[in-house]
Structures are given as C-alpha cells and as structure tokens.
Scaffold this active site. Structure first.
Site, PDB file in Angstrom:
ATOM      1  N   SER A 293       0.821  -1.207   0.000  1.00 49.42           N
ATOM      2  CA  SER A 293       0.000   0.000   0.000  1.00 49.42           C
ATOM      3  C   SER A 293       0.857   1.260   0.000  1.00 49.42           C
ATOM      4  O   SER A 293       1.906   1.322   0.650  1.00 49.42           O
ATOM      5  CB  SER A 293      -0.949  -0.040   1.200  1.00 49.42           C
ATOM      6  N   LYS A 294       0.386   2.224  -0.755  1.00 52.47           N
ATOM      7  CA  LYS A 294       1.109   3.479  -0.925  1.00 52.47           C
ATOM      8  C   LYS A 294       1.292   4.170   0.426  1.00 52.47           C
ATOM      9  O   LYS A 294       2.320   4.764   0.705  1.00 52.47           O
ATOM     10  CB  LYS A 294       0.281   4.352  -1.865  1.00 52.47           C
ATOM     11  N   ARG A 295       0.260   4.074   1.249  1.00 49.35           N
ATOM     12  CA  ARG A 295       0.261   4.781   2.518  1.00 49.35           C
ATOM     13  C   ARG A 295       1.162   4.070   3.541  1.00 49.35           C
ATOM     14  O   ARG A 295       1.919   4.716   4.256  1.00 49.35           O
ATOM     15  CB  ARG A 295      -1.180   4.834   3.038  1.00 49.35           C
ATOM     16  N   LYS A 296       1.084   2.743   3.574  1.00 44.74           N
ATOM     17  CA  LYS A 296       1.780   2.028   4.651  1.00 44.74           C
ATOM     18  C   LYS A 296       3.189   1.572   4.299  1.00 44.74           C
ATOM     19  O   LYS A 296       4.003   1.353   5.194  1.00 44.74           O
ATOM     20  CB  LYS A 296       0.984   0.766   5.024  1.00 44.74           C
TER      21      LYS A 296
END
Ligand code: GLU
Length: 544
Positions: A293-296
């Site tokens: 994931s881009k965020r994590k």
C-alpha cells in the site's frame, strides 16, 4: 436521427479519415512473432514497484521476441498531473536500466510519435466523430449534480453504479432535445453507446492468467470530456492500435476495465491486442497477506530504492525471481550470466499474488554487491553519494586510493571468501564511516574501564605503524599475556578459569577504540588505512 449532422455539430470541421491514420501509422515491419509492448504510465508523480514489475516483463517479452518496447505518457487527466512527474518516471526507469526502443523523451522511430496523449487530441477526436456518425456515441448533458444524485440513488438501491441501461438518460434524447441543449450552450461530454449486456459472460484468454471470464460491458463510458480531451479508456484504445501494440502486460487492477476496453476496440473496428494481467505484489502483514500500500509501505515507491541506494541489478534479479517461477533455479546455475540471457516466458508468470519480501531482496542485494570489484563499488557508491549523500559522505571520495583500499577490505577482495556486509549504498556509506570520521559513539567494552585503559596504554606504547600483520599480532598477544588474558585461544579454551579472557577480548578493546565497533574487518589493515597518527589519536582519545 441524422448522426452525420449531429457529428458535424458536435465536432465541426474536416477530420482525417480512418484510412488516413491507418496509412500514417502502418503495421510495424517486424519479424513474425515479434511483440510490441508498452509502458503507459500517467504522470501522477508516483511511480511504483508494480510499474517496474510490468516494465521488466514488457521489456523482456518484447526483446526476447525480436520486438520492441515503447513509452507512452498518458496525460489526459490534468487533475492528476504533477510537475516533474514525467522526468521522475523516466529517471526511475533509467535507474533500473529498462531499455525502451522509442517513446516520450526517448525518441526513436518517429513514425508512431507523438507519445504524449495530449499531443494526439486530433486523432482521438477524429475517431469520436466517426463513432457519433455511426450512432455509437452520443452527447450527454448531465451535470455533476445529476450524476452524483444518480450514484446515490443506485447505491441506495444496491445497484451497480454508473451510466448504463435505463439510467443512461441522455442516450434516449430526441434530436430536438439535443439541438435545444446545444443551442442553449449546455456543456456536454461524449459517451459510448454500449451494446453490451451484463448477462453475457465473455471468455477471454489472458496472456498471464489463461482463460478468464469477464462480464460484458454495459456502461456508457465517457470517451470525450467537455474540454475536448478523451478519457484514458478511449485514448489508450486508439493509441494501442495505432502504435501497433500486440501485447499489453499491466497490473491486475486494470482487469476491471478490460470489458470496457474490449468493447471500445470492437466499436472502433480495431483488432484487439492481447492482454496479460500481472498479479499484484503482496506483503505479509502478520497473519495476513495484503497488497502493498502506498500509505503504509514506503518500499512500494521506486524512489525508495534510489534513495536507499539499492543496486539496480539486485532489484531486477528479485523482480525476475517473482515474475518467472523458474528464474531462481536458472540464476543459481548461471550466476554470472547476463540477466537478458534468461529465457523469460509469459507462460511462467505467476497467476496469483507474488509475495514481496524486503529481507529476501536484501539477501539478493548482498549477494549481487559481493560480486563487484572495488572499482565498480566505488563508482556505484560515488554516484549515489553525489545525489543523496551528506556533504561529509561526498567528501569520502576525495581520496580515491584510500576509498578503494577501504572497499577492497570491506568486501573481502582477494580473500578466500567475499564478505557480504553491504546491502545498499546508504548502508555501505554508514558502514565505512569510521574510516573517514572519528567514531562519535563506541560499542560497549566488555572489560572494565581500568583493564581497557591498561590495554590501550600498553598498545600505544608499543605500536609502530610500520609493523607487519604478524609483528602487530605478536604485540597484541604480549599485551594479552601481561594483563591476565590467554595469548592463545586454545589455552583459554582448555582452562578458562585461569584467565580474564583471551586475546580476542584484547583485540576487541583495540577494535572498539579504533573504529567504535565490536565487529569489523581485519583490524591491522584498518589501522594501516587510517595511518599511524590517526590510529594513535583515536586510541588516546579512549583513555578516559
Ligand atoms: N495509464 C495507466 C496507468 O496509469 C495505464 C493502464 C494500462 O496499462 O492500460 O497505469
């Protein structure tokens, strides 16, 4: 309905004919079986591992088949465009040595240029006009508010959202209603008039996944936006046809759009390219596996690999390991072969999620870096430091001869076995720091302070920079014996209670005092590289 008249009203003027474009962008003159593949990123500023994964697959397939790979920039969505994003894409792919044959900022055969979609507006409009003339596309005057209300209504009824079937209001406008809306100056988009039926299931052969079943499209998707720019769906179909793409390998997140793409190709009268949908990269997160994931997960971004200074070949080796199930075995048998010699096969691509594991990449990185000569390592680290290193790190390269000695030692060049201490450029630069800067911190000494000082004092009193390794070591042994440590390891092992410790503990004191670290390559050589004066200065500083 007079579609010709409508088309003229919506897109007035003379547009080149399909035949004109067929002749302008002729089929490519390539041997039979040659695949034309592409990478078609949108300049959103985020280029990720999935893009690289697809890029490597497309590149290998193209070049192994005697075909070519091109780069197309899909910049139709201005809202998502970020300044400098195209350069970022190109630099990221260049770092990993993806060999494009033509494309944006790459050049090559101009026949199929331009490679920026925004520069191809006229071609798209010509084909939108053709579809309107054929009654396969129509103007839609629905406002944002109306579309939002529609979506809410569908969501409330638990129906599929979108513009389709009975919900496709503008599809059934009469000629009078259309002209009245146009005369009133209402903004409009052009939608595809879908002929699909969601009851129909289509069997398609996916180059990666094999036979898959998808539901026929019935969405009247927008093909031309109110600013006269096409949507990605439409533009990509026109481009893949006229750039003569034969095979599209892309991430499986595009599988949901496949029915739309198939209908567009059919409506346009273009033969479909083959599609292959690459499995997503997954990460083990506790008990579960999830998509990166881009965020994590910072490791999703290709920037991460450049900033950390991963060796590009190592990342490529890992990507190939994940892409083709037989790569790992082949590479074990052919460790020194060029990666391009591997017989990459679409059929060997994995069909379901590939598990991405940073530890595994780090192991591969250590291995790949251990194959370099100190000169190659020097060039790799210097290039990294110039871009990402601190001012101090850039300075490490001023004395080339010293850095080469440091690297040869740390890599075990000329030794029985290569050391594998380096994982990335940033880590390697940290690793060699003590050769260039006095250690700011020291690992804990295992002996009492008084004993430590006695050892240091004895060594300082006896140290001569000109001593060879043997003389140096006999002095360390003497110091050990004088201070209650066993000079010989075997003596210590035989009667551990008789001694404070062994010569290894004495050497460790010297090692920590010299480098700050309890574990280093050969200490005599380190002191040789540092020079007598610096060695003594460091040891003296630790007399406290
Ligand atoms: N422009 C799309 C992207 O951003 C490409 C999708 C495709 O490969 O068809 O990834």
């Amino acid at each position: 309905m007079n579609y010709k008249k409508l088309a003229e009203r919506l897109l007035p003027g003379e547009y080149p004919s399909p035949e004109f474009y067929e002749a302008k962008y002729p089929p490519r003159n390539l041997p039979k079986g040659a695949e034309v593949t592409r990478l078609a990123p949108s300049p959103t500023g985020f280029i990720h591992l999935g893009n690289l994964f697809a890029a490597i697959a497309n590149e290998r397939i193209a070049h192994r088949s005697g075909g070519l790979l091109y780069l197309r920039i899909e910049d139709t969505d201005l809202k998502r465009k970020v300044d400098g994003a195209v350069e970022a894409v190109i630099n990221a792919l260049k770092y990993f040595d993806i060999a494009f044959d033509e494309g944006a900022e790459i050049g090559g055969d101009e026949t199929y240029a331009p490679w920026y979609q925004r520069q191809r507006a006229e071609i798209y409009r010509a084909f939108v006009k053709k579809l309107i003339e054929e009654g396969r596309a129509y103007p839609c005057f629905c406002t944002e508010e109306e579309l939002t209300a529609l979506r809410e209504e569908q969501t409330a009824k638990k129906e599929i959202t979108g513009y389709y079937g009975k919900y496709a209001k503008c599809r059934n406008l009469s000629e009078e209603e259309i002209y009245a809306a146009l005369d009133a100056g209402k903004p409009f988009v052009i939608r595809l008039k879908s002929l699909g039926d969601p009851e129909n299931k289509l069997k398609v052969r996916d180059a990666v996944k094999g036979e898959i079943t998808v539901t026929e499209n019935d969405q009247d998707v927008v093909i031309l936006k109110s600013d006269g720019i096409p949507t990605y769906h439409f533009a990509h179909a026109v481009d893949d046809h006229f750039m003569r793409t034969t095979l599209v390998i892309r991430g499986e997140e595009w599988l949901a759009s496949l029915p739309i793409h198939l209908e567009l190709f059919d409506a346009l009268g273009f033969p479909r390219p083959r599609y292959g949908h690459n499995c997503s990269l997954m990460k083990q997160d506790g008990e579960t596996r999830r998509k990166l994931s881009k965020r994590k997960d910072p490791e999703l971004s290709l920037e991460f690999y450049r900033k950390e200074g991963y060796y590009p070949r190592a990342v490529k080796v890992y990507m190939l390991t994940l892409l083709n199930s037989n790569f790992e075995e082949w590479y074990l048998k052919n460790p020194d072969a060029g990666l391009n010699e591997f017989p990459f096969k679409v059929e060997k691509m994995s069909k379901s999620g590939a598990l991405f594991d940073l530890d595994k990449l780090n192991d591969i990185s250590k291995n790949e870096l251990s194959k370099l000569s100190e000169g190659e390592m020097f060039a790799f680290l210097k290039e990294w430091a110039e871009e990402f290193g601190s001012a101090a790190q850039k300075g490490y390269f001023a004395d080339e001869e010293k850095m080469l000695r440091v690297l040869a030692l740390c890599m075990g060049v000329g030794g029985k076995k290569r050391r594998k201490d380096f994982t990335t450029a940033s880590q390697a630069m940290e690793f060699v720091k003590y050769f260039f800067e006095r250690p700011a911190e020291h690992d804990a000494y295992r002996v009492e302070n008084g004993v430590k000082c006695a050892i240091l004092r004895a060594f300082i009193g006896r140290y001569a920079a000109a001593d060879d390794a043997q003389t140096w070591f006999s002095k360390v042994k003497e110091i050990a014996a004088e201070n209650g440590f066993a000079a010989e390891m075997k003596d210590y092992k035989a009667e551990p209670d008789r001694y404070r410790g062994s010569v290894a503990d004495v050497a460790e004191v010297l090692r920590i005092a010299t480098t700050g670290k309890a574990n280093t390559p050969d200490l005599w050589t380190i002191q040789q590289i540092l020079g007598g004066e610096e060695t003594l200065a460091r040891l003296t500083e630790e007399l406290k």
